[in-house]
Design a protein around this motif. Sequence first.
Motif, PDB file in Angstrom:
ATOM      1  N   GLY A  23     -16.699  21.413  -8.104  1.00  0.00           N
ATOM      2  CA  GLY A  23     -16.369  22.806  -7.832  1.00  0.00           C
ATOM      3  C   GLY A  23     -16.720  23.723  -8.986  1.00  0.00           C
ATOM      4  O   GLY A  23     -17.331  24.782  -8.796  1.00  0.00           O
ATOM      5  N   LEU A  24     -16.352  23.325 -10.193  1.00  0.00           N
ATOM      6  CA  LEU A  24     -16.651  24.142 -11.370  1.00  0.00           C
ATOM      7  C   LEU A  24     -18.153  24.204 -11.617  1.00  0.00           C
ATOM      8  O   LEU A  24     -18.705  25.271 -11.913  1.00  0.00           O
ATOM      9  CB  LEU A  24     -15.939  23.572 -12.597  1.00  0.00           C
ATOM     10  CG  LEU A  24     -16.228  24.262 -13.932  1.00  0.00           C
ATOM     11  CD1 LEU A  24     -15.874  25.742 -13.870  1.00  0.00           C
ATOM     12  CD2 LEU A  24     -15.477  23.572 -15.063  1.00  0.00           C
ATOM     13  N   THR A  26     -20.541  23.922  -9.464  1.00  0.00           N
ATOM     14  CA  THR A  26     -21.175  24.761  -8.440  1.00  0.00           C
ATOM     15  C   THR A  26     -20.983  26.235  -8.755  1.00  0.00           C
ATOM     16  O   THR A  26     -21.925  27.036  -8.658  1.00  0.00           O
ATOM     17  CB  THR A  26     -20.595  24.438  -7.053  1.00  0.00           C
ATOM     18  OG1 THR A  26     -20.841  23.059  -6.748  1.00  0.00           O
ATOM     19  CG2 THR A  26     -21.239  25.304  -5.982  1.00  0.00           C
ATOM     20  N   ALA A  27     -19.766  26.616  -9.153  1.00  0.00           N
ATOM     21  CA  ALA A  27     -19.503  28.014  -9.498  1.00  0.00           C
ATOM     22  C   ALA A  27     -20.358  28.451 -10.685  1.00  0.00           C
ATOM     23  O   ALA A  27     -20.944  29.544 -10.682  1.00  0.00           O
ATOM     24  CB  ALA A  27     -18.021  28.205  -9.809  1.00  0.00           C
ATOM     25  N   ALA A  31     -23.428  31.213 -10.700  1.00  0.00           N
ATOM     26  CA  ALA A  31     -23.373  32.351 -11.620  1.00  0.00           C
ATOM     27  C   ALA A  31     -24.671  32.463 -12.416  1.00  0.00           C
ATOM     28  O   ALA A  31     -25.206  33.564 -12.614  1.00  0.00           O
ATOM     29  CB  ALA A  31     -22.179  32.204 -12.561  1.00  0.00           C
ATOM     30  N   LEU A  38     -19.137  34.855 -14.437  1.00  0.00           N
ATOM     31  CA  LEU A  38     -18.269  33.797 -13.934  1.00  0.00           C
ATOM     32  C   LEU A  38     -16.853  34.079 -14.411  1.00  0.00           C
ATOM     33  O   LEU A  38     -16.604  34.148 -15.615  1.00  0.00           O
ATOM     34  CB  LEU A  38     -18.742  32.433 -14.446  1.00  0.00           C
ATOM     35  CG  LEU A  38     -17.892  31.217 -14.062  1.00  0.00           C
ATOM     36  CD1 LEU A  38     -17.858  31.040 -12.548  1.00  0.00           C
ATOM     37  CD2 LEU A  38     -18.429  29.961 -14.741  1.00  0.00           C
ATOM     38  N   LEU A 190     -18.211  35.862  -9.859  1.00  0.00           N
ATOM     39  CA  LEU A 190     -17.944  34.672  -9.062  1.00  0.00           C
ATOM     40  C   LEU A 190     -16.680  34.037  -9.640  1.00  0.00           C
ATOM     41  O   LEU A 190     -16.585  33.820 -10.847  1.00  0.00           O
ATOM     42  CB  LEU A 190     -19.111  33.693  -9.120  1.00  0.00           C
ATOM     43  CG  LEU A 190     -20.429  34.192  -8.522  1.00  0.00           C
ATOM     44  CD1 LEU A 190     -21.491  33.106  -8.620  1.00  0.00           C
ATOM     45  CD2 LEU A 190     -20.255  34.630  -7.078  1.00  0.00           C
ATOM     46  N   TYR A 191     -15.725  33.733  -8.776  1.00  0.00           N
ATOM     47  CA  TYR A 191     -14.391  33.324  -9.218  1.00  0.00           C
ATOM     48  C   TYR A 191     -14.207  31.816  -9.074  1.00  0.00           C
ATOM     49  O   TYR A 191     -14.657  31.205  -8.099  1.00  0.00           O
ATOM     50  CB  TYR A 191     -13.341  34.054  -8.383  1.00  0.00           C
ATOM     51  CG  TYR A 191     -11.909  33.658  -8.689  1.00  0.00           C
ATOM     52  CD1 TYR A 191     -11.191  34.296  -9.689  1.00  0.00           C
ATOM     53  CD2 TYR A 191     -11.282  32.642  -7.965  1.00  0.00           C
ATOM     54  CE1 TYR A 191      -9.885  33.935  -9.969  1.00  0.00           C
ATOM     55  CE2 TYR A 191      -9.980  32.276  -8.242  1.00  0.00           C
ATOM     56  CZ  TYR A 191      -9.278  32.928  -9.242  1.00  0.00           C
ATOM     57  OH  TYR A 191      -7.990  32.565  -9.515  1.00  0.00           O
ATOM     58  N   HIS A 192     -13.511  31.234 -10.058  1.00  0.00           N
ATOM     59  CA  HIS A 192     -13.137  29.821  -9.944  1.00  0.00           C
ATOM     60  C   HIS A 192     -11.814  29.592 -10.665  1.00  0.00           C
ATOM     61  O   HIS A 192     -11.619  30.050 -11.792  1.00  0.00           O
ATOM     62  CB  HIS A 192     -14.209  28.910 -10.549  1.00  0.00           C
ATOM     63  CG  HIS A 192     -13.937  27.449 -10.322  1.00  0.00           C
ATOM     64  ND1 HIS A 192     -14.184  26.824  -9.121  1.00  0.00           N
ATOM     65  CD2 HIS A 192     -13.418  26.493 -11.138  1.00  0.00           C
ATOM     66  CE1 HIS A 192     -13.842  25.550  -9.203  1.00  0.00           C
ATOM     67  NE2 HIS A 192     -13.371  25.329 -10.415  1.00  0.00           N
TER      68      HIS A 192
END
Length: 288
Positions: A23-24, A26-27, A31, A38, A190-192
Amino acid sequence: MDIESPDKLIELLDRHAYLADEGLATAAFLALRMGRPLFLEGEAGVGKTELAKTLAALLDAPLIRLQCYEGLDAAQALYDWDFARQLLHLKAAEAAGVTDVARLEGEIYDRRFLIARPLLKAVETQPSVLLVDEIDRADDEFEAFLLEVLSDFTISIPELGTVKASTPPVVVVTSNRTREVHDALKRRCLYHWLEHPGFDREVAILLRRLPECTETLAAQVARAAERLRRADLVKPPGVAETLDWTEALLTLGAKELDPGRAAATLGAALKYREDVAAVLGNGLLSHE
């Protein structure tokens, strides 16, 4: 550097001892590809700042850090004039008999007297990684200003003109969520959300960052950290504290986590007296 996929980014981060989940990665990959900031949010110590440092290392770009705090304003983030050097220049010109006022005014506002702060440095430095750390500590007004800068990476200096980034920096914005950050800034990014790592990944992080650590000690520390995070503590330990705790144990020659050494080194993992007292009083370190 051309990073063709999130999996490739995971591999590159791993080479720099940063273990990112899918997940991280990909984010961060999106970005980089989309040229968007990010926005990383999560508890302190989960690896937000470290990701920015690692991205700078693997991209071979300087890390430019803007540490946010209450009262931070645009001038402290953008630039300032070196008044002491300007005054020395005026005195030297006076001693040399220079009387052309227009010339002197032009000279004292020359670029050499400008002190670039983090945002201007990031705009002028290509490539670069800009880390806006702990934006939740800054005021609402600074958030609005930052949003404007991130929209086009253009900075106006009245005495010199406009500075625009030919290649925008890679931007990582972090928040410990001590307050809610406005939606306008989040929408630009882009949020994570970063969680504490699971047991297996935390063990892997400890072994990767501390090669002298045994698998037994890494597993025991990771289990202890899990228990501490489930407890009702003021500040549960993050990955940074787990690494510090393990390093402290290794410094004492520990191969396993015994209750005595765990208690003696607890200050590496917990930073509040109330938390230390609660853990010792409830016997949370005595579990296998």
